[in-house]
Structures are given as structure tokens and as C-alpha cells.
Scaffold this motif. Structure first.
Motif, short mmCIF file in Angstrom:
data_model
loop_
_atom_site.label_atom_id
_atom_site.label_comp_id
_atom_site.label_asym_id
_atom_site.label_seq_id
_atom_site.Cartn_x
_atom_site.Cartn_y
_atom_site.Cartn_z
N ASN A 167 -9.74 36.91 -23.68
CA ASN A 167 -9.94 36.62 -25.06
C ASN A 167 -10.97 36.58 -25.95
OD1 ASN A 167 -8.24 36.89 -27.53
ND2 ASN A 167 -9.34 34.81 -27.53
N LEU A 168 -12.55 36.06 -24.23
CA LEU A 168 -12.98 35.14 -25.25
C LEU A 168 -13.99 36.50 -25.02
CD1 LEU A 168 -14.59 32.71 -25.28
CD2 LEU A 168 -15.91 32.91 -23.02
N LEU A 169 -13.92 37.24 -24.51
CA LEU A 169 -14.63 38.53 -24.12
C LEU A 169 -14.16 39.80 -25.34
CD1 LEU A 169 -14.75 39.60 -20.45
CD2 LEU A 169 -17.15 39.18 -22.00
N LEU A 170 -13.05 39.94 -25.74
CA LEU A 170 -12.20 41.05 -27.05
C LEU A 170 -13.36 40.00 -28.15
CD1 LEU A 170 -9.13 41.12 -24.97
CD2 LEU A 170 -10.66 42.62 -25.52
N THR A 171 -12.75 38.92 -28.61
CA THR A 171 -13.41 38.19 -29.64
C THR A 171 -15.35 38.59 -29.40
OG1 THR A 171 -11.55 36.66 -29.25
CG2 THR A 171 -13.80 35.94 -31.12
N TYR A 172 -15.51 37.94 -28.33
CA TYR A 172 -17.22 37.89 -28.56
C TYR A 172 -17.83 39.74 -29.43
CZ TYR A 172 -22.05 39.36 -26.67
OH TYR A 172 -23.34 39.47 -26.50
N ASN A 173 -17.10 40.53 -28.40
CA ASN A 173 -17.34 41.81 -28.62
C ASN A 173 -16.74 42.67 -29.72
OD1 ASN A 173 -15.84 45.02 -28.77
ND2 ASN A 173 -17.89 44.80 -27.40
#
Length: 173
Positions: A167-173
Motif C-alpha cells: 500500500n505504501l508503494l502504491l500510494t507513493y507511485n
């Protein structure tokens, strides 16, 4: 620009405009030549939509690019904005690796960095996306994010399969 805290415009960039515009961001691990996340914003006159395609494994990498190509095909001729050299390299390498047809996408890519560099001088220490974004009021979901940090998160996710890291990666992207 830093000393005066003002933006200086040497030359106005010629930015191609279209009723629908796409904004692309690809996440990957460059030294492994793999890509695990594609983010696309479709900005149209009537609405804006965000899409993310995630690959759990290298075997799923071709699938996320095919999903990107299918979405981009819905908007023929729309410019595809990106920032820096990573996205064109990722597209070319992935298309060669999986024998995918990139001929429609590659000519539509517009590197915003090349439109700004040497033409507009912002009161920032660099022309990095994070520095310029902060200057114009953008914020990120985590403090001090970076491409390098996203690689670390992905490697941690591969070991843990933590939904929070994904989720952190998806949000960052």
C-alpha cells in the motif's frame, strides 16, 4: 533564483496540449531490469482517473505493461507525460524483453524535465521532481520519499509480502 526566491523564465516551454493527457510513472528495480508498478493518470476534460498495475513477481511484469498499453490505446494521440529518463528506458527494455509493440506509445512520450531544464529556473536546489513538486505545493504520502527509498520498500515487500508495504508503494507511485 535561490538568492531572490523568485522563479525566472528564460523561455516558455512549448508543451503539447490535448483534450486528454496521460501522466506515467513506472516503478522498478533498475539493476535487475524489472518493473513491478505502473501508475497512470488519465486527465480528460470531463474527469481525472488514476490507475495502478502491480506485479507480484517478475513473471507478471509483461501483464502490467500490456494493461498500460490497452489503457493508452483508448486515448490515441494523447501525450504521455513523464519526468526524467526512466520511463522511456523501461518501456524500450520491457518491449524488447517480451516482444511487445511500443510503436504507438514511444512517440507520444513527453519528458517534462526537458521542457523545464534551461528554460525555467525555480528557487530550488535541483530540478528533481520532489524539489519542484514541493515548490509548487505538492506533498507526498511519506516524509523524504525517493526512488531509492521505493526500491528498498519493494525489496522489503518481496521478503515480507506485507500489505502495508504494498500500500505504501502504491500510494507513493
Amino acid at each position: 533564483a535561490l538568492q531572490t526566491e523568485k522563479t525566472y523564465v528564460h523561455e516558455l516551454p512549448d508543451i503539447p496540449r490535448h483534450p486528454t493527457e496521460l501522466i506515467l510513472d513506472i516503478g522498478g528495480i533498475p539493476d535487475q531490469d524489472t518493473h513491478y508498478l505502473i501508475g497512470l493518470i488519465v486527465a480528460a476534460e470531463e474527469c481525472t482517473a488514476r490507475y495502478s498495475w502491480w506485479a507480484d513477481t517478475d513473471a507478471e511484469e509483461a501483464n502490467i505493461f500490456q494493461a498500460l498499453f490497452a489503457m493508452a490505446a483508448k486515448y490515441p494521440g494523447a501525450p504521455i507525460y513523464h519526468y526524467g529518463s526512466y520511463e522511456p528506458k523501461a518501456l524500450k527494455n520491457t518491449c524488447a524483453k517480451y516482444r511487445l509493440d511500443c510503436t504507438d506509445l514511444l512517440p507520444r512520450l513527453v519528458n517534462i524535465n526537458t521542457l523545464v531544464f534551461g528554460k525555467i529556473y525555480f528557487p530550488t536546489r535541483s530540478n528533481s521532481l520532489k524539489d519542484l513538486g514541493e515548490y509548487v505545493g505538492a506533498s507526498w504520502s511519506t516524509p523524504d520519499p525517493s526512488g531509492l527509498q521505493s526500491i528498498a520498500w519493494r525489496l522489503q515487500w518481496e521478503m515480507s509480502r506485507s500489505p502495508a508495504l504494498k500500500n505504501l508503494l502504491l500510494t507513493y507511485n
